[in-house]
Design a protein around this motif. Sequence first.
Motif, PDB file in Angstrom:
ATOM      1  N   GLY A 214       0.788  -1.225   0.000  1.00 57.23           N
ATOM      2  CA  GLY A 214       0.000   0.000   0.000  1.00 57.23           C
ATOM      3  C   GLY A 214       0.819   1.273   0.000  1.00 57.23           C
ATOM      4  O   GLY A 214       0.257   2.365  -0.144  1.00 57.23           O
ATOM      5  N   PHE A 215       2.148   1.175   0.120  1.00 56.25           N
ATOM      6  CA  PHE A 215       2.978   2.384   0.239  1.00 56.25           C
ATOM      7  C   PHE A 215       2.866   3.280  -0.990  1.00 56.25           C
ATOM      8  O   PHE A 215       2.856   4.501  -0.879  1.00 56.25           O
ATOM      9  N   THR A 216       2.790   2.672  -2.164  1.00 57.74           N
ATOM     10  CA  THR A 216       2.736   3.460  -3.397  1.00 57.74           C
ATOM     11  C   THR A 216       1.312   3.663  -3.912  1.00 57.74           C
ATOM     12  O   THR A 216       1.120   4.253  -4.975  1.00 57.74           O
ATOM     13  N   ASP A 217       0.299   3.187  -3.173  1.00 55.46           N
ATOM     14  CA  ASP A 217      -1.086   3.350  -3.626  1.00 55.46           C
ATOM     15  C   ASP A 217      -1.506   4.817  -3.639  1.00 55.46           C
ATOM     16  O   ASP A 217      -2.370   5.228  -4.411  1.00 55.46           O
ATOM     17  N   TYR A 218      -0.916   5.589  -2.744  1.00 52.56           N
ATOM     18  CA  TYR A 218      -1.292   7.001  -2.618  1.00 52.56           C
ATOM     19  C   TYR A 218      -0.026   7.779  -2.284  1.00 52.56           C
ATOM     20  O   TYR A 218       0.674   7.461  -1.326  1.00 52.56           O
ATOM     21  N   ASN A 219       0.299   8.798  -3.078  1.00 50.97           N
ATOM     22  CA  ASN A 219       1.583   9.483  -2.926  1.00 50.97           C
ATOM     23  C   ASN A 219       1.548  10.730  -2.065  1.00 50.97           C
ATOM     24  O   ASN A 219       2.594  11.188  -1.597  1.00 50.97           O
ATOM     25  N   CYS A 220       0.367  11.293  -1.845  1.00 49.07           N
ATOM     26  CA  CYS A 220       0.316  12.596  -1.176  1.00 49.07           C
ATOM     27  C   CYS A 220       0.407  12.501   0.345  1.00 49.07           C
ATOM     28  O   CYS A 220       0.205  13.495   1.042  1.00 49.07           O
ATOM     29  N   ASN A 221       0.696  11.327   0.864  1.00 48.39           N
ATOM     30  CA  ASN A 221       0.899  11.190   2.310  1.00 48.39           C
ATOM     31  C   ASN A 221       2.380  11.036   2.656  1.00 48.39           C
ATOM     32  O   ASN A 221       2.732  10.626   3.751  1.00 48.39           O
ATOM     33  N   LYS A 222       3.253  11.381   1.722  1.00 47.79           N
ATOM     34  CA  LYS A 222       4.685  11.232   1.947  1.00 47.79           C
ATOM     35  C   LYS A 222       5.456  12.376   1.295  1.00 47.79           C
ATOM     36  O   LYS A 222       4.928  13.091   0.430  1.00 47.79           O
ATOM     37  N   VAL A 223       6.701  12.570   1.722  1.00 42.86           N
ATOM     38  CA  VAL A 223       7.567  13.570   1.094  1.00 42.86           C
ATOM     39  C   VAL A 223       8.557  12.861   0.174  1.00 42.86           C
ATOM     40  O   VAL A 223       8.901  11.689   0.388  1.00 42.86           O
ATOM     41  N   PHE A 224       8.997  13.584  -0.836  1.00 43.82           N
ATOM     42  CA  PHE A 224       9.945  13.057  -1.810  1.00 43.82           C
ATOM     43  C   PHE A 224      11.254  13.834  -1.662  1.00 43.82           C
ATOM     44  O   PHE A 224      11.262  15.064  -1.688  1.00 43.82           O
ATOM     45  N   VAL A 225      12.313  13.077  -1.486  1.00 40.53           N
ATOM     46  CA  VAL A 225      13.618  13.671  -1.191  1.00 40.53           C
ATOM     47  C   VAL A 225      14.453  13.746  -2.464  1.00 40.53           C
ATOM     48  O   VAL A 225      14.515  12.788  -3.231  1.00 40.53           O
ATOM     49  N   ASN A 226      15.085  14.887  -2.662  1.00 42.55           N
ATOM     50  CA  ASN A 226      15.947  15.054  -3.836  1.00 42.55           C
ATOM     51  C   ASN A 226      17.225  15.785  -3.430  1.00 42.55           C
ATOM     52  O   ASN A 226      17.200  16.683  -2.586  1.00 42.55           O
ATOM     53  N   VAL A 227      18.346  15.375  -4.001  1.00 40.24           N
ATOM     54  CA  VAL A 227      19.616  16.065  -3.784  1.00 40.24           C
ATOM     55  C   VAL A 227      19.943  16.854  -5.044  1.00 40.24           C
ATOM     56  O   VAL A 227      19.943  16.305  -6.143  1.00 40.24           O
ATOM     57  N   VAL A 228      20.203  18.128  -4.860  1.00 38.56           N
ATOM     58  CA  VAL A 228      20.507  19.017  -5.985  1.00 38.56           C
ATOM     59  C   VAL A 228      21.994  19.334  -5.967  1.00 38.56           C
ATOM     60  O   VAL A 228      22.550  19.750  -4.942  1.00 38.56           O
ATOM     61  N   GLU A 229      22.618  19.150  -7.109  1.00 39.08           N
ATOM     62  CA  GLU A 229      24.042  19.427  -7.269  1.00 39.08           C
ATOM     63  C   GLU A 229      24.223  20.796  -7.901  1.00 39.08           C
ATOM     64  O   GLU A 229      23.604  21.108  -8.921  1.00 39.08           O
ATOM     65  N   GLU A 230      25.065  21.632  -7.282  1.00 35.53           N
ATOM     66  CA  GLU A 230      25.340  22.969  -7.816  1.00 35.53           C
ATOM     67  C   GLU A 230      26.853  23.163  -7.951  1.00 35.53           C
ATOM     68  O   GLU A 230      27.421  24.131  -7.447  1.00 35.53           O
ATOM     69  N   ASN A 231      27.510  22.229  -8.606  1.00 35.73           N
ATOM     70  CA  ASN A 231      28.971  22.242  -8.687  1.00 35.73           C
ATOM     71  C   ASN A 231      29.499  23.408  -9.522  1.00 35.73           C
ATOM     72  O   ASN A 231      28.874  23.843 -10.489  1.00 35.73           O
TER      73      ASN A 231
END
Length: 254
Positions: A70-87
């Motif tokens: 059920g974790f992926t059944d609904y996405n709006c109950n979780k945060v999505f983590v992203n790493v941004v590179e600014e080299n």
Amino acid sequence: MKKIALFLFIVFSNLSFAQASLNDYEMALIPSKFDFQKEDNQFRINSTIKAFLKQKGFEVYLSNDVLPEGFTDYNCNKVFVNVVEENSMFLTKLKVEFKDCHNVVLFTTDVAESKIKELGQAYNQALLTTLKSFDKAKYKFSGKTYYDQEAQEKLKGREVENVSEEVTKVIKSEKEVKYEKVEKAPKPENNQPFVKVINKITNEAMVLYKTTRSAIYLCDLNEKSGVVFAKNEVWFFEYLENDKLVSEKLDIKF
């Protein structure tokens, strides 16, 4: 649909319609590979973030983990983590973003940099430094629930004939409704997580729709929309009737 949303608002009174906050999320999903990586978990960046967020109290997974049902059944109950590179030419720079399901940034760590020439060491130094600024978020889970939104998504286009996992019989007493499991049923072709409960006396069907929580089901019965849930190992069906909350005790044995 409005009725079930109103009901769930009453049952889970801590639901808030205020501007989204990182504190409103307990679950987080991290991609197994960020855009700047050449392979999954390169330089152990992804697993480091996962371990860090677990220490902060998140239920967190990498996208290539074995995810709970059920974790992926609904996405709006979780945060999505992203790493941004600014080299830049001589510096490795990173920051970590936390977004909701609508791609709205909820929090961003400070940009951290490293002058180390060896790439793996540079990424790890910058990552550990930027994660230190996560404390600025003052994260503490608010306890917010998303059952009303999840209900609306799962009840769209539902088909009562689709039955999965188990069929049960119902023995009705004067004060309670008793449920006993009798057999396994084949999963439907569309693999939707429905559980159908049959009243053996009236042949009436109560259809339970799974949520991301194992002890909470959505239910639609005779135009009554509500939830079936366990509290201290006792099951209840709660719904709105004439704008009043009705609670029926159930003896369910799954």
